[in-house]
Design a protein around this motif. Sequence first.
Motif, PDB file in Angstrom:
ATOM      1  N   LYS A 143       0.842  -1.178   0.000  1.00  0.00           N
ATOM      2  CA  LYS A 143       0.000   0.000   0.000  1.00  0.00           C
ATOM      3  C   LYS A 143       0.886   1.240   0.000  1.00  0.00           C
ATOM      4  CE  LYS A 143      -1.724   1.673   3.910  1.00  0.00           C
ATOM      5  NZ  LYS A 143      -0.856   2.393   4.864  1.00  0.00           N
ATOM      6  N   HIS A 173      -0.550  -5.311   5.796  1.00  0.00           N
ATOM      7  CA  HIS A 173       0.165  -6.045   6.846  1.00  0.00           C
ATOM      8  C   HIS A 173      -0.739  -6.407   8.029  1.00  0.00           C
ATOM      9  CE1 HIS A 173       0.702  -2.129   8.823  1.00  0.00           C
ATOM     10  NE2 HIS A 173       1.063  -2.779   9.908  1.00  0.00           N
ATOM     11  N   TYR A 174      -1.913  -5.747   8.142  1.00  0.00           N
ATOM     12  CA  TYR A 174      -2.814  -6.139   9.221  1.00  0.00           C
ATOM     13  C   TYR A 174      -3.268  -7.595   9.077  1.00  0.00           C
ATOM     14  CZ  TYR A 174      -3.102  -2.085  12.110  1.00  0.00           C
ATOM     15  OH  TYR A 174      -2.782  -1.122  13.018  1.00  0.00           O
ATOM     16  N   LYS A 177      -1.033 -10.015  10.865  1.00  0.00           N
ATOM     17  CA  LYS A 177      -0.947  -9.995  12.333  1.00  0.00           C
ATOM     18  C   LYS A 177      -1.628 -11.242  12.889  1.00  0.00           C
ATOM     19  CE  LYS A 177      -0.893  -4.960  12.809  1.00  0.00           C
ATOM     20  NZ  LYS A 177       0.298  -4.566  13.567  1.00  0.00           N
ATOM     21  N   GLU A 211      -3.149   5.063  17.729  1.00  0.00           N
ATOM     22  CA  GLU A 211      -1.690   5.121  17.745  1.00  0.00           C
ATOM     23  C   GLU A 211      -1.246   6.301  18.605  1.00  0.00           C
ATOM     24  OE1 GLU A 211       0.282   3.875  13.847  1.00  0.00           O
ATOM     25  OE2 GLU A 211      -1.379   5.113  13.192  1.00  0.00           O
ATOM     26  N   ARG A 218       7.010  11.183   7.827  1.00  0.00           N
ATOM     27  CA  ARG A 218       6.252  10.874   6.614  1.00  0.00           C
ATOM     28  C   ARG A 218       5.233  11.957   6.269  1.00  0.00           C
ATOM     29  NH1 ARG A 218       2.973   6.572   8.251  1.00  0.00           N
ATOM     30  NH2 ARG A 218       2.806   5.530   6.253  1.00  0.00           N
ATOM     31  N   TYR A 221       4.047  12.382   2.503  1.00  0.00           N
ATOM     32  CA  TYR A 221       3.093  11.339   2.082  1.00  0.00           C
ATOM     33  C   TYR A 221       1.763  11.530   2.801  1.00  0.00           C
ATOM     34  CZ  TYR A 221       0.605   7.006   3.159  1.00  0.00           C
ATOM     35  OH  TYR A 221      -0.377   6.096   3.411  1.00  0.00           O
ATOM     36  N   ASP A 230      -4.954   6.231   4.524  1.00  0.00           N
ATOM     37  CA  ASP A 230      -3.800   5.528   5.120  1.00  0.00           C
ATOM     38  C   ASP A 230      -4.236   4.321   5.955  1.00  0.00           C
ATOM     39  OD1 ASP A 230      -0.932   5.403   5.760  1.00  0.00           O
ATOM     40  OD2 ASP A 230      -1.531   5.958   7.789  1.00  0.00           O
ATOM     41  N   MET A 231      -5.371   4.428   6.621  1.00  0.00           N
ATOM     42  CA  MET A 231      -5.755   3.368   7.574  1.00  0.00           C
ATOM     43  C   MET A 231      -7.138   2.766   7.293  1.00  0.00           C
ATOM     44  SD  MET A 231      -3.248   3.038   9.815  1.00  0.00           S
ATOM     45  CE  MET A 231      -3.904   2.226  11.265  1.00  0.00           C
ATOM     46  N   HIS A 235      -6.562  -1.106   6.314  1.00  0.00           N
ATOM     47  CA  HIS A 235      -6.482  -1.900   7.548  1.00  0.00           C
ATOM     48  C   HIS A 235      -7.847  -2.049   8.260  1.00  0.00           C
ATOM     49  CE1 HIS A 235      -2.334  -1.512   6.733  1.00  0.00           C
ATOM     50  NE2 HIS A 235      -2.091  -0.406   7.406  1.00  0.00           N
ATOM     51  N   LYS A 326      -3.891   9.190  15.022  1.00  0.00           N
ATOM     52  CA  LYS A 326      -2.515   9.302  15.514  1.00  0.00           C
ATOM     53  C   LYS A 326      -2.499  10.253  16.713  1.00  0.00           C
ATOM     54  CE  LYS A 326      -0.223   8.079  11.244  1.00  0.00           C
ATOM     55  NZ  LYS A 326       0.079   6.690  11.579  1.00  0.00           N
ATOM     56  N   ARG A 331      -1.413   3.270  22.434  1.00  0.00           N
ATOM     57  CA  ARG A 331      -1.346   2.474  21.208  1.00  0.00           C
ATOM     58  C   ARG A 331      -2.126   1.190  21.461  1.00  0.00           C
ATOM     59  NH1 ARG A 331       2.178  -1.819  18.992  1.00  0.00           N
ATOM     60  NH2 ARG A 331       1.869  -1.748  16.738  1.00  0.00           N
ATOM     61  N   GLN A 363      -3.531  -5.625  19.448  1.00  0.00           N
ATOM     62  CA  GLN A 363      -2.202  -5.226  19.884  1.00  0.00           C
ATOM     63  C   GLN A 363      -2.321  -4.083  20.865  1.00  0.00           C
ATOM     64  OE1 GLN A 363      -0.574  -4.207  16.019  1.00  0.00           O
ATOM     65  NE2 GLN A 363      -1.262  -2.113  16.156  1.00  0.00           N
TER      66      GLN A 363
HETATM   67  C1  BG6 Z   1       0.676   1.764   8.115  1.00  0.00           C
HETATM   68  C2  BG6 Z   1       0.316   3.219   8.051  1.00  0.00           C
HETATM   69  O1  BG6 Z   1       0.089   1.067   7.042  1.00  0.00           O
HETATM   70  O2  BG6 Z   1       0.216   1.216   9.341  1.00  0.00           O
HETATM   71  C3  BG6 Z   1       0.916   3.962   9.236  1.00  0.00           C
HETATM   72  O3  BG6 Z   1       0.791   3.773   6.838  1.00  0.00           O
HETATM   73  C4  BG6 Z   1       0.512   3.300  10.527  1.00  0.00           C
HETATM   74  O4  BG6 Z   1       0.513   5.326   9.218  1.00  0.00           O
HETATM   75  C5  BG6 Z   1       0.800   1.802  10.489  1.00  0.00           C
HETATM   76  O5  BG6 Z   1       1.268   3.899  11.573  1.00  0.00           O
HETATM   77  C6  BG6 Z   1       0.232   1.105  11.703  1.00  0.00           C
HETATM   78  O6  BG6 Z   1       0.688  -0.217  11.733  1.00  0.00           O
HETATM   79  P1  BG6 Z   1       0.872  -1.018  13.090  1.00  0.00           P
HETATM   80  O7  BG6 Z   1       1.306  -2.372  12.642  1.00  0.00           O
HETATM   81  O8  BG6 Z   1       1.899  -0.274  13.875  1.00  0.00           O
HETATM   82  O9  BG6 Z   1      -0.463  -1.011  13.748  1.00  0.00           O
END
Ligand code: BG6
Length: 478
Positions: A143, A173-174, A177, A211, A218, A221, A230-231, A235, A326, A331, A363
């Motif tokens: 992404k 990547h979610y 997990k 977060e 960044r 971006y 982004d999220m 995700h 954010k 977190r 998490q």
């Molecule tokens: C990324 C986003 O895909 O995921 C970031 O671009 C974000 O902005 C991150 O901080 C969060 O990932 P994780 O694994 O830390 O929850």
Amino acid sequence: IPVEPFDLVIFGGTGDLARRKILPGLFRRYCAGQIPADSQIIGAARSEHDATEFRAIVAEAIREFGGGKACEDGTLDEFLQRIDYVTVDARGDTGWSELASKVRKDLINAFYFSVGPGLFGDLAERLHRYDMADDDSRIVVEKPFGRDLATAKALNASLAKHFDETQIYRIDHYLGKETVQNLMAVRFGNMLFEPLWNSQYIDHIQISVAETVGVGGRGGYYDKSGAMRDMVQNHLMQLLCLIAMEPPAKFDPDAVRDEKLKVIRALDPVEPHHIVRGQYGPSADDDGFRTHVGDPASKTESFVAMKIAISNWRWAGTPFYLRTGKKLKARTSEITVVFKDAPHSIFGAEAGRHNNELRIRLQPNEGMTLDVTIKEPGQGGMRLVDVPLDMSFAEALGPNVAEVPDAYERLIMDVIRGNQTLFMRGDEVEAAWAWTDPIIEGWQARGEVPKTYDSGSDGPTDAMAMIARDGRIWREIK
Ligand code: BG6
């Protein structure tokens, strides 16, 4: 279980993602004995390096971003022997013949596009022109997969010219997990939950991904992206799909992805008053979002909260509340399934109203808690109280849990195994953009400015007001 020997080319091999996640992740899998010694990892990027210099970059990245516990002395040197490097120009001809001479076609080969999406088409085309890819090659893309439906379609089309959908691994990547995969295990491996998993028994569902970090380095971006792109588009949408989808007939790539796609297609458009956007302001120890992104008038959101309706038989009438941001107070990523109150209380009004809640913590401290109503001990009469049945995965699973690979490790090994279940299919990504686009276009058309919130808070107060209008409250971010 070791995978087959492979050649993996990482375009953007000197970049941030490669250094933080991909290379240390590969090393940890090597230490775990999963990567056969005759595999090869080739960094490819524009910067001029020879293999020795690149190996030093890899060693440094592993030192900085974690080599894992299982690695013995000497393993790093062994791993570095598997590493090579070629300087390539993605838009020119430099380096391509050399790269082609290194990639062994009789092994599984995979090409990781750890570069901006603007280069995806060029890379795909050159992999073919230089005869590196065949029908079994895999490409991995990251992404952001586009910034709207039109750009996502164009990216899909540029990849489809040279690769079949079964060869394209779009990473979210979610999905890698451990606890996210556990969502499926919990739902479809237990008899307990699935019969109740619908609007008849569930009042609403909350998904919060909070977060504490800001946009960090960044800003460039992120200011063009914002939390929605982004999220949420990826995700949070994936989490929503796994929670809301129908049971797939099997745990196989298309069966799972077909069901996720149906959820996205069943999403109602979101009314403007069902979304709150926020932007973190300056605080004592922080210059605030606008300074971070270098635009004093930025209207980009670093927080979104929204109420979503899924128009299908299972979920009609059960809202999903999504929230991510954010610079929030903790977190934590958590899904809360709030069950309805029992239809009738035999204990009378003084016993209070109670309901079950299932909280799935993704998490940190992965685990699940189920609130169950019991009698308050020792009190006269029948007073009720909610107690948590608490299961921390780390405690329950003991030392095994330490071996759990991080999301990238798991996903890269799935690429080598040729298993697309935890990757997004092209039509899924497009459907998610088709739902996201009108929301973002609406903000732009109305010139909407996000509400400012304090760093370390729960986000803008309007987000609380939004859910309070429905007589509900957000579960605490902690
Ligand atoms: C990324 C986003 O895909 O995921 C970031 O671009 C974000 O902005 C991150 O901080 C969060 O990932 P994780 O694994 O830390 O929850």
